[in-house]
Design a protein around this motif. Sequence first.
Motif, mmCIF file in Angstrom:
data_model
loop_
_atom_site.group_PDB
_atom_site.id
_atom_site.type_symbol
_atom_site.label_atom_id
_atom_site.label_comp_id
_atom_site.label_asym_id
_atom_site.label_seq_id
_atom_site.Cartn_x
_atom_site.Cartn_y
_atom_site.Cartn_z
ATOM 1 N N LYS A 1 12.125 -22.854 36.993
ATOM 2 C CA LYS A 1 12.470 -24.363 36.123
ATOM 3 C C LYS A 1 12.341 -24.293 34.876
ATOM 4 C CE LYS A 1 10.836 -27.020 40.116
ATOM 5 N NZ LYS A 1 9.730 -28.184 40.821
ATOM 6 N N LYS B 1 15.264 -22.583 33.247
ATOM 7 C CA LYS B 1 16.292 -23.527 33.402
ATOM 8 C C LYS B 1 16.258 -24.820 32.391
ATOM 9 C CE LYS B 1 17.775 -21.936 37.982
ATOM 10 N NZ LYS B 1 17.861 -22.240 39.448
ATOM 11 N N LYS C 1 14.166 -27.256 32.815
ATOM 12 C CA LYS C 1 13.642 -28.368 33.581
ATOM 13 C C LYS C 1 12.499 -28.557 33.272
ATOM 14 C CE LYS C 1 17.157 -27.684 37.308
ATOM 15 N NZ LYS C 1 17.331 -27.239 38.666
#
Length: 78
Positions: free
Chosen positions: A54, A57, A59
């Motif tokens: 995460k 990426k 996020k």
Amino acid sequence: MELRDKIINQFQLFIEDDTKLDVLNGVFDSMSAVNSVSIVSEEHYKIIEERRQKRLKGKTVGKSWEEVKLNLRQKYGF
């Protein structure tokens, strides 16, 4: 300054505090353990990998290294 000298100087300051010395001893023990069984479960490794993905990426939001160091200094006096 050579890395070795820098680390030696930092250790000299670090080991003046018995609490920090106990922590350092634990670190050395864990580094010198050969073929020891991990106390971290496979499930926890999976959670960490999911969080890592995460983060890679974009996020999640993290803290800068400077923020982390400041928080550690304030909390533990390092």
